[in-house]
Design an enzyme around this catalytic site. Structure first.
Site, short mmCIF file in Angstrom:
data_model
loop_
_atom_site.label_atom_id
_atom_site.label_comp_id
_atom_site.label_asym_id
_atom_site.label_seq_id
_atom_site.Cartn_x
_atom_site.Cartn_y
_atom_site.Cartn_z
N GLU A 36 0.84 -1.21 0.00
CA GLU A 36 0.00 0.00 0.00
C GLU A 36 0.87 1.25 0.00
OE1 GLU A 36 -3.89 -0.65 2.68
OE2 GLU A 36 -2.09 -1.54 3.50
N PHE A 37 1.92 1.22 0.85
CA PHE A 37 2.83 2.37 0.94
C PHE A 37 3.48 2.65 -0.41
CE2 PHE A 37 6.79 4.55 1.70
CZ PHE A 37 6.52 5.44 2.72
N GLU A 132 20.51 -11.02 -5.23
CA GLU A 132 20.59 -11.41 -3.81
C GLU A 132 19.21 -11.35 -3.18
OE1 GLU A 132 23.18 -8.44 -2.19
OE2 GLU A 132 24.64 -8.78 -3.77
N LYS A 134 16.56 -9.98 -0.59
CA LYS A 134 16.35 -8.70 0.11
C LYS A 134 15.92 -9.05 1.52
CE LYS A 134 13.82 -4.35 -0.42
NZ LYS A 134 13.83 -4.11 0.98
N ASP A 136 14.56 -8.65 5.16
CA ASP A 136 13.55 -7.73 5.69
C ASP A 136 13.85 -7.42 7.14
OD1 ASP A 136 11.39 -6.16 5.68
OD2 ASP A 136 9.89 -7.76 5.68
N TYR A 244 25.84 -6.90 2.99
CA TYR A 244 25.68 -6.99 1.54
C TYR A 244 26.29 -5.84 0.74
CZ TYR A 244 21.58 -4.41 3.21
OH TYR A 244 20.75 -3.55 3.87
N LYS A 331 10.18 -6.46 -5.41
CA LYS A 331 9.55 -6.87 -4.15
C LYS A 331 8.47 -7.93 -4.36
CE LYS A 331 9.16 -3.81 -0.77
NZ LYS A 331 9.00 -2.56 -0.01
N CYS A 425 -19.76 -17.10 28.13
CA CYS A 425 -18.38 -17.55 28.22
C CYS A 425 -18.31 -19.07 28.00
CB CYS A 425 -17.81 -17.19 29.59
SG CYS A 425 -16.17 -17.88 29.86
N CYS A 428 -17.11 -20.50 31.71
CA CYS A 428 -17.91 -20.44 32.94
C CYS A 428 -19.37 -20.12 32.69
CB CYS A 428 -17.32 -19.43 33.92
SG CYS A 428 -17.54 -17.73 33.38
N CYS A 443 -15.39 -11.90 29.17
CA CYS A 443 -16.10 -12.59 30.23
C CYS A 443 -15.91 -11.73 31.48
CB CYS A 443 -15.51 -13.99 30.43
SG CYS A 443 -16.07 -14.72 31.98
N CYS A 449 -14.22 -17.16 36.89
CA CYS A 449 -14.07 -17.94 35.65
C CYS A 449 -12.75 -18.74 35.73
CB CYS A 449 -14.05 -16.99 34.45
SG CYS A 449 -13.74 -17.80 32.88
S1 IVH Z 1 21.96 -3.03 -1.23
C1 IVH Z 1 22.81 1.74 -1.94
N1 IVH Z 1 21.22 -5.46 -0.71
O1 IVH Z 1 16.57 -2.88 1.52
C2 IVH Z 1 21.84 0.71 -1.44
N2 IVH Z 1 20.00 -3.71 0.31
O2 IVH Z 1 14.38 -1.22 0.54
C3 IVH Z 1 22.51 -0.55 -1.10
N3 IVH Z 1 18.24 -4.50 1.85
O3 IVH Z 1 18.17 0.20 1.90
C4 IVH Z 1 21.58 -1.51 -0.55
N4 IVH Z 1 18.59 -6.65 1.56
O4 IVH Z 1 18.35 -1.62 3.83
C5 IVH Z 1 20.97 -4.17 -0.49
N5 IVH Z 1 20.74 -7.70 -0.33
C6 IVH Z 1 20.50 -6.42 -0.09
C7 IVH Z 1 19.47 -5.99 0.78
C8 IVH Z 1 19.25 -4.63 0.95
C9 IVH Z 1 17.88 -5.74 2.21
C10 IVH Z 1 17.60 -3.29 2.38
C11 IVH Z 1 18.51 -2.10 2.52
C12 IVH Z 1 17.95 -1.11 1.54
C13 IVH Z 1 16.51 -1.48 1.56
C14 IVH Z 1 15.75 -0.91 0.41
#
Ligand code: IVH
Length: 717
Positions: A36-37, A132, A134, A136, A244, A331, A425, A428, A443, A449
């Site tokens: 959403e964001f 790679e 990502k 979270d 990373y 994403k 409930c 009881c 309750c 209870c």
């Molecule tokens: S590289 C210059 N690699 O995701 C930016 N970021 O939503 C270099 N993140 O700001 C970031 N996994 O905090 C990179 N394998 C990954 C990542 C990663 C998670 C985060 C990071 C980034 C954010 C963006």
């Protein structure tokens, strides 16, 4: 859209996004999903692209979200401890990543990046991408100097970050010293700190049991944990880190991949789930593979990051104000599973709340098999129009058990049944009441209870409360035999009572009674937590104990008095008032008092003066008294101790062998550096006889003799 209309919508979107960003980064309580964001942000970007004259530098399209607690957040129902961290500038800006949910945009990114480099160059050095996971979590920037971890900064606002070095040292897989010796003298390595699912589930389970607001997702749990007041508590949160991105001057690598491989050799945590791709179809293959496989990972990933692998090309492509042009994030949509709803249970909690819980056909979700999911309350059931027998979508949310987010109406069987929320409930039989504020059914039979009584007894003895060694089965046994009904009954138990129970022998009875006896030394804040007042979790109990000092002041506090306490909002204030208005509760407290439990805070160290009021002091090196004593001395004279130097520091109190880094920093910021002698004589005016002795050694010894006089020890320690 017309310009005036666009302007209105732009302002509206900025307000929504700024608020959501603060909730997400600062308060760790997100109000909307990432999807959403991102969609609202894209709408704002499109409008600003149409009317570039309406772009402002502070628009959410122009800056990265900030985790700095710059403004005091709105009062929260339940708070995580918050700490004022020292802040330092990032050597290189800490940017975010452009993101997309659309694979064709990944293709466009790859094309754009490749076209940004002249063909003559790519003919010599072929272009490739590093794909790679990502992670979270929350971003972290580590600095290593001469193979040692010297600083850890959060992203902050991208320009300055919070110094969380001490906390980071308690994360098990972050080395404080590197292996080998071929590391650059100084370099930075950035990555993500995250909380694996197992640690997240355990933490939220504890928080739910303690009636604290659970974290909405592992990412919020990670960033909340990284900013805990007590560094040692970070160790118990099970955080992990994956690095990373390496940065530094003249790094000896030509590719990102080489840099990460080397980092792994030095013992730094680097993911092995990476792939170097030369074509878009290889990138797509990697994305598809992990979109399916991520369900089996022990931690949350929200996408794939695709980076240009060659350092020289990264440099040539450069950065926009917010993102690198050499990387993008694809994403994943929130992970869901579709499964059948077999039945609904209505569970009574220790505070009487009745929660509908769905029994599901077991299904794999985010690495765990899900069998049960929360339906929250009757409103939620109605909103979903849920029927028993339906196929439902399940997502991992903030609660211990996942939540049901939707019903697949196209698969509703003909015999699906509309469930009816009970009016009484299930335990009881008392007629349930509805708490409008929380849309929950309760309750009201708090003291009759059985589920509520047993739940309260278990909570009372639990580890974070009175910490008495007793399993749930023991408590159930004592309750069933009619020996305990109220927490105060525990302290009236005798050995004979216990020996009369099945399976109890001398040793077990003695151990249990000893543990109860020991629990009488439990500090007031934990006794308060143990009472199980609705919404008064560990943190709130601490704030209340600190504020009111004793139970009498608390029990006679008005609503206004309660609202004046940090972290107490209306819901908690009303719950506390209701608790003390109930005679059963006040009787329990009287009996517990009579048993010898603590109902007031321990006496605090006496305030000797307010000479240092408003001063922030950093100490470094060795003194003629211990560092803890020096800190206590500062506090006793009204000063604030701080771990690191910033513009806010009043002075650096430098003892013998003061840290050269600290001295250098103080000098560069123009912070006054004073010796122990100067501190005593000029500031505290504390040296009696020896003052005037020019020999610093003897005068200091004299001073320490004064400080360590019996009087002083008594008042402070
Ligand atoms: S590289 C210059 N690699 O995701 C930016 N970021 O939503 C270099 N993140 O700001 C970031 N996994 O905090 C990179 N394998 C990954 C990542 C990663 C998670 C985060 C990071 C980034 C954010 C963006």
């Amino acid at each position: 859209m017309e310009k005036t209309q666009a302007n209105t919508r732009i302002n509206e979107l900025r307000d929504i996004l700024n608020d959501a960003s603060r909730r997400y980064y600062v308060e760790n309580m997100p109000t909307m999903s990432d999807y959403e964001f991102d969609m609202l942000l894209k709408e704002l970007e499109a409008l600003e692209a149409q009317y570039p004259e309406l772009v402002t530098p502070d628009s959410p399209t122009q800056k990265v979200g900030s985790d700095l607690a710059a403004t005091k957040p709105a009062k929260r129902k339940v708070a995580e401890p918050r700490k004022e961290f020292e802040q330092y500038p990032h050597r290189y800006p800490m940017l975010s990543l452009g993101n997309t949910y659309d694979i064709t945009e990944v293709q466009a990114f790859a094309d754009r990046a490749a076209k940004g480099i002249p063909a003559e160059e790519t003919a010599l050095v072929p272009f490739s991408f590093s794909c790679e996971l990502k992670f979270d979590g929350t971003a972290i920037c580590l600095t290593y100097k001469n193979g040692r971890l010297t600083r850890a900064l959060t992203r902050g606002d991208g320009t300055i970050g919070d110094d969380v070095t001490e906390n980071v040292k308690h994360i098990a897989n972050i080395p404080q010293t590197l292996k080998g010796s071929d590391w650059p003298e100084e370099f930075e390595i950035r990555g993500e700190i995250y909380m694996p699912w197992s640690a997240f589930d355990r933490l939220n389970q504890e928080r739910e049991r303690d009636e604290e607001q659970p974290f909405a997702n592992p990412r919020n749990a990670a960033s909340g944990s990284l900013k805990l007041i007590d560094s040692k508590m970070v160790a118990n949160r099970g955080l992990e880190c994956t690095l990373y991105h390496m940065l530094g001057e003249d790094l000896p690598f030509s590719t990102h991949d080489q840099a990460l491989n080397k980092a792994a050799e030095w013992g730094l945590p680097v993911s092995d789930k990476r792939r170097i791709c030369s074509t878009i179809s290889e990138i797509e293959e990697f994305i598809k593979y992990w979109d399916a496989e991520r369900k089996t990972l022990p931690f949350a990933t929200d996408g794939i990051v695709i980076k240009v692998n060659q350092m020289q090309y990264q440099e040539e492509l450069g950065y926009t104000a917010k993102f690198p042009r050499w990387a993008v994030a694809y994403k994943f949509k929130a992970e869901q599973a579709l499964t059948r709803l077999n039945s609904i249970d209505y569970q009574v909690g220790r505070t009487g709340a009745v929660t509908p819980v769905a029994n599901l056909e077991p299904v794999l979700l985010s690495g765990t098999v899900v069998k049960r999911a929360s339906l929250h309350n009757a409103d939620q059931m109605e909103l979903l129009d849920i029927h028993v027998g339906d196929y439902v979508y399940v997502e991992k949310g903030g609660e211990i058990i996942p939540k049901i987010t939707g019903v697949e109406l196209s698969q509703r069987p003909a015999d699906a049944e509309l469930p009816h929320f009970p009016e009484t409930c299930p335990d009881c039989g008392a007629v349930l009441v509805r708490d409008e504020q929380e849309a929950k059914a309760f309750c009201p039979n708090q003291s009759g209870c059985p589920t509520q009584i047993k739940g309260k007894l278990v909570h009372f003895l639990s580890r974070k409360a009175m910490n008495v060694i007793a399993g749930d089965a023991t408590i159930e046994q004592l309750y069933n035999k009619g020996l305990v009904w109220n927490p105060a009954d525990f302290y009236e138990l005798e050995k004979e009572h216990l020996l009369g129970l099945e399976g109890w022998k001398d040793r077990a009875a003695e151990r249990f009674l000893k543990s109860l006896e020991d629990s009488k030394n439990t500090p007031f804040e934990r006794v308060l937590f143990a009472l199980g007042i609705r919404h008064v979790g560990e943190t709130t109990a601490k704030s209340m104990a600190r504020h009111f000092k004793n139970i009498d002041a608390m029990s006679t506090a008005s609503r206004e008095d309660l609202l004046a306490v940090d972290d107490i909002g209306e819901v908690i204030a009303d719950s506390v008032l209701a608790y003390f208005a109930d005679g059963v509760n006040t009787d329990t407290i009287e009996r517990l008092k009579a048993a010898g439990l603590r109902f007031e805070v321990e006496k605090e160290a006496e305030q000797l003066s307010d000479t240092l009021k408003g001063m922030t002091i950093v100490i470094s090196g060795n003194f003629s008294i211990s560092r803890d004593q020096m800190k206590a001395l500062i506090a006793a004279h009204g000063g604030k101790n701080s771990g690191s130097i910033s513009g806010k520091t009043t002075f650096l109190l430098a003892g013998e062998k003061a840290g050269p880094e600290k001295l250098k920093k103080a000098e560069s910021l123009g912070v006054r550096i004073i010796t122990e002698k100067e501190f005593l004589e000029e500031i505290l005016h504390e040296i009696p006889d020896q003052v005037g002795n020019d020999d610093p050694d003897t005068s200091l010894r004299g001073a320490s003799a004064t400080w360590q006089s019996e009087d002083f020890k008594e008042t402070l320690f």
